[in-house]
Design a protein around this motif. Sequence first.
Motif, PDB file in Angstrom:
ATOM      1  N   LEU A 197      37.213 -19.116 -41.697  1.00  0.00           N
ATOM      2  CA  LEU A 197      36.545 -19.959 -40.710  1.00  0.00           C
ATOM      3  C   LEU A 197      35.456 -19.116 -40.047  1.00  0.00           C
ATOM      4  O   LEU A 197      35.752 -18.076 -39.460  1.00  0.00           O
ATOM      5  CB  LEU A 197      37.561 -20.450 -39.680  1.00  0.00           C
ATOM      6  N   ILE A 198      34.227 -19.542 -40.189  1.00  0.00           N
ATOM      7  CA  ILE A 198      33.092 -18.810 -39.618  1.00  0.00           C
ATOM      8  C   ILE A 198      32.953 -19.162 -38.141  1.00  0.00           C
ATOM      9  O   ILE A 198      32.962 -20.331 -37.765  1.00  0.00           O
ATOM     10  CB  ILE A 198      31.776 -19.177 -40.343  1.00  0.00           C
ATOM     11  N   LEU A 199      32.834 -18.141 -37.311  1.00  0.00           N
ATOM     12  CA  LEU A 199      32.574 -18.298 -35.881  1.00  0.00           C
ATOM     13  C   LEU A 199      31.217 -17.667 -35.619  1.00  0.00           C
ATOM     14  O   LEU A 199      31.011 -16.498 -35.926  1.00  0.00           O
ATOM     15  CB  LEU A 199      33.645 -17.593 -35.056  1.00  0.00           C
ATOM     16  N   SER A 200      30.293 -18.445 -35.055  1.00  0.00           N
ATOM     17  CA  SER A 200      28.963 -17.897 -34.854  1.00  0.00           C
ATOM     18  C   SER A 200      28.242 -18.633 -33.741  1.00  0.00           C
ATOM     19  O   SER A 200      28.520 -19.798 -33.466  1.00  0.00           O
ATOM     20  CB  SER A 200      28.153 -18.029 -36.153  1.00  0.00           C
ATOM     21  N   GLY A 201      27.321 -17.939 -33.124  1.00  0.00           N
ATOM     22  CA  GLY A 201      26.478 -18.544 -32.117  1.00  0.00           C
ATOM     23  C   GLY A 201      25.319 -19.309 -32.730  1.00  0.00           C
ATOM     24  O   GLY A 201      24.564 -19.974 -32.024  1.00  0.00           O
ATOM     25  N   MET A 202      25.181 -19.225 -34.051  1.00  0.00           N
ATOM     26  CA  MET A 202      24.072 -19.914 -34.721  1.00  0.00           C
ATOM     27  C   MET A 202      24.323 -21.410 -34.785  1.00  0.00           C
ATOM     28  O   MET A 202      25.457 -21.864 -34.826  1.00  0.00           O
ATOM     29  CB  MET A 202      23.928 -19.383 -36.153  1.00  0.00           C
ATOM     30  N   ASP A 203      23.231 -22.138 -34.852  1.00  0.00           N
ATOM     31  CA  ASP A 203      23.286 -23.582 -35.042  1.00  0.00           C
ATOM     32  C   ASP A 203      23.883 -23.858 -36.432  1.00  0.00           C
ATOM     33  O   ASP A 203      23.701 -23.082 -37.366  1.00  0.00           O
ATOM     34  CB  ASP A 203      21.862 -24.138 -34.936  1.00  0.00           C
ATOM     35  N   GLY A 204      24.577 -24.966 -36.569  1.00  0.00           N
ATOM     36  CA  GLY A 204      25.221 -25.324 -37.837  1.00  0.00           C
ATOM     37  C   GLY A 204      24.259 -25.498 -38.991  1.00  0.00           C
ATOM     38  O   GLY A 204      24.659 -25.459 -40.147  1.00  0.00           O
ATOM     39  N   ASP A 205      22.982 -25.694 -38.713  1.00  0.00           N
ATOM     40  CA  ASP A 205      21.983 -25.849 -39.771  1.00  0.00           C
ATOM     41  C   ASP A 205      21.286 -24.536 -40.104  1.00  0.00           C
ATOM     42  O   ASP A 205      20.377 -24.513 -40.924  1.00  0.00           O
ATOM     43  CB  ASP A 205      20.928 -26.885 -39.351  1.00  0.00           C
ATOM     44  N   ALA A 206      21.686 -23.455 -39.454  1.00  0.00           N
ATOM     45  CA  ALA A 206      21.017 -22.170 -39.661  1.00  0.00           C
ATOM     46  C   ALA A 206      21.132 -21.742 -41.124  1.00  0.00           C
ATOM     47  O   ALA A 206      22.193 -21.841 -41.731  1.00  0.00           O
ATOM     48  CB  ALA A 206      21.636 -21.104 -38.761  1.00  0.00           C
ATOM     49  N   PRO A 207      20.021 -21.270 -41.710  1.00  0.00           N
ATOM     50  CA  PRO A 207      20.039 -20.867 -43.116  1.00  0.00           C
ATOM     51  C   PRO A 207      21.013 -19.712 -43.394  1.00  0.00           C
ATOM     52  O   PRO A 207      21.484 -19.560 -44.512  1.00  0.00           O
ATOM     53  CB  PRO A 207      18.597 -20.459 -43.420  1.00  0.00           C
ATOM     54  N   GLU A 208      21.360 -18.935 -42.371  1.00  0.00           N
ATOM     55  CA  GLU A 208      22.293 -17.820 -42.570  1.00  0.00           C
ATOM     56  C   GLU A 208      23.703 -18.305 -42.908  1.00  0.00           C
ATOM     57  O   GLU A 208      24.506 -17.558 -43.458  1.00  0.00           O
ATOM     58  CB  GLU A 208      22.379 -16.939 -41.312  1.00  0.00           C
ATOM     59  N   LEU A 209      24.006 -19.551 -42.573  1.00  0.00           N
ATOM     60  CA  LEU A 209      25.342 -20.081 -42.850  1.00  0.00           C
ATOM     61  C   LEU A 209      25.522 -20.469 -44.312  1.00  0.00           C
ATOM     62  O   LEU A 209      26.641 -20.427 -44.827  1.00  0.00           O
ATOM     63  CB  LEU A 209      25.637 -21.293 -41.967  1.00  0.00           C
ATOM     64  N   GLN A 210      24.456 -20.842 -44.982  1.00  0.00           N
ATOM     65  CA  GLN A 210      24.578 -21.304 -46.362  1.00  0.00           C
ATOM     66  C   GLN A 210      25.214 -20.268 -47.291  1.00  0.00           C
ATOM     67  O   GLN A 210      26.087 -20.616 -48.081  1.00  0.00           O
ATOM     68  CB  GLN A 210      23.215 -21.765 -46.900  1.00  0.00           C
ATOM     69  N   PRO A 211      24.797 -18.992 -47.214  1.00  0.00           N
ATOM     70  CA  PRO A 211      25.452 -18.000 -48.084  1.00  0.00           C
ATOM     71  C   PRO A 211      26.952 -17.876 -47.811  1.00  0.00           C
ATOM     72  O   PRO A 211      27.740 -17.634 -48.728  1.00  0.00           O
ATOM     73  CB  PRO A 211      24.724 -16.688 -47.760  1.00  0.00           C
ATOM     74  N   ALA A 212      27.351 -18.057 -46.571  1.00  0.00           N
ATOM     75  CA  ALA A 212      28.782 -17.969 -46.235  1.00  0.00           C
ATOM     76  C   ALA A 212      29.546 -19.108 -46.913  1.00  0.00           C
ATOM     77  O   ALA A 212      30.635 -18.889 -47.467  1.00  0.00           O
ATOM     78  CB  ALA A 212      28.979 -18.025 -44.721  1.00  0.00           C
ATOM     79  N   PHE A 213      28.995 -20.302 -46.888  1.00  0.00           N
ATOM     80  CA  PHE A 213      29.663 -21.419 -47.551  1.00  0.00           C
ATOM     81  C   PHE A 213      29.650 -21.253 -49.066  1.00  0.00           C
ATOM     82  O   PHE A 213      30.620 -21.605 -49.745  1.00  0.00           O
ATOM     83  CB  PHE A 213      29.046 -22.749 -47.130  1.00  0.00           C
TER      84      PHE A 213
END
Length: 162
Positions: free
Chosen positions: A73-89
């Motif tokens: 489960l990723i916890l982050s201050g980034m917005d859910g649309d942030a491109p940095e999240l895509q590699p995690a998924f």
Amino acid sequence: MDDLPANLFALECILAPLGQRLVRAASGQEALRRVLDEDFAVILLDLRLGDMNGVDVLTLLRQRERNRRTPVLILSGMDGDAPELQPAFKQGAVDYMRKPLVPDVLRDRVSLFVELRQMQAALRRQEQQIGELSRRLDEAERELAVRRSASGTPVPHPERAE
């Protein structure tokens, strides 16, 4: 996993009511060492760690068979649309929560993963019990065949009913 002690403390306070053993990791390297020692129901991962990028930690976790299916489960201050999240998924993260966290929502999500883990463990125990019963049945059938053979009673073909 979080590199900020205050965030780790907050997570422990939020999750304490669940009554589960929590394992703290303040860096990516520490987290990777922890997963070498034991299995987890869920891993909470901050993407921005001091020593490593969270995606790099996730990539290394997924390379190990033991951790390949552990929910992250990723916890982050980034917005859910942030491109940095895509590699995690792409590396297998199962969900994302934005900081600041909503305690009840986090507890509900973690509870779900803990319950899933408990059900998987119960299923594995049942599979082992079925395997043991099957082994004992095979032994009993062999023993019966030997006894029938010794007494002159015909032994039926295993595929035919008596």
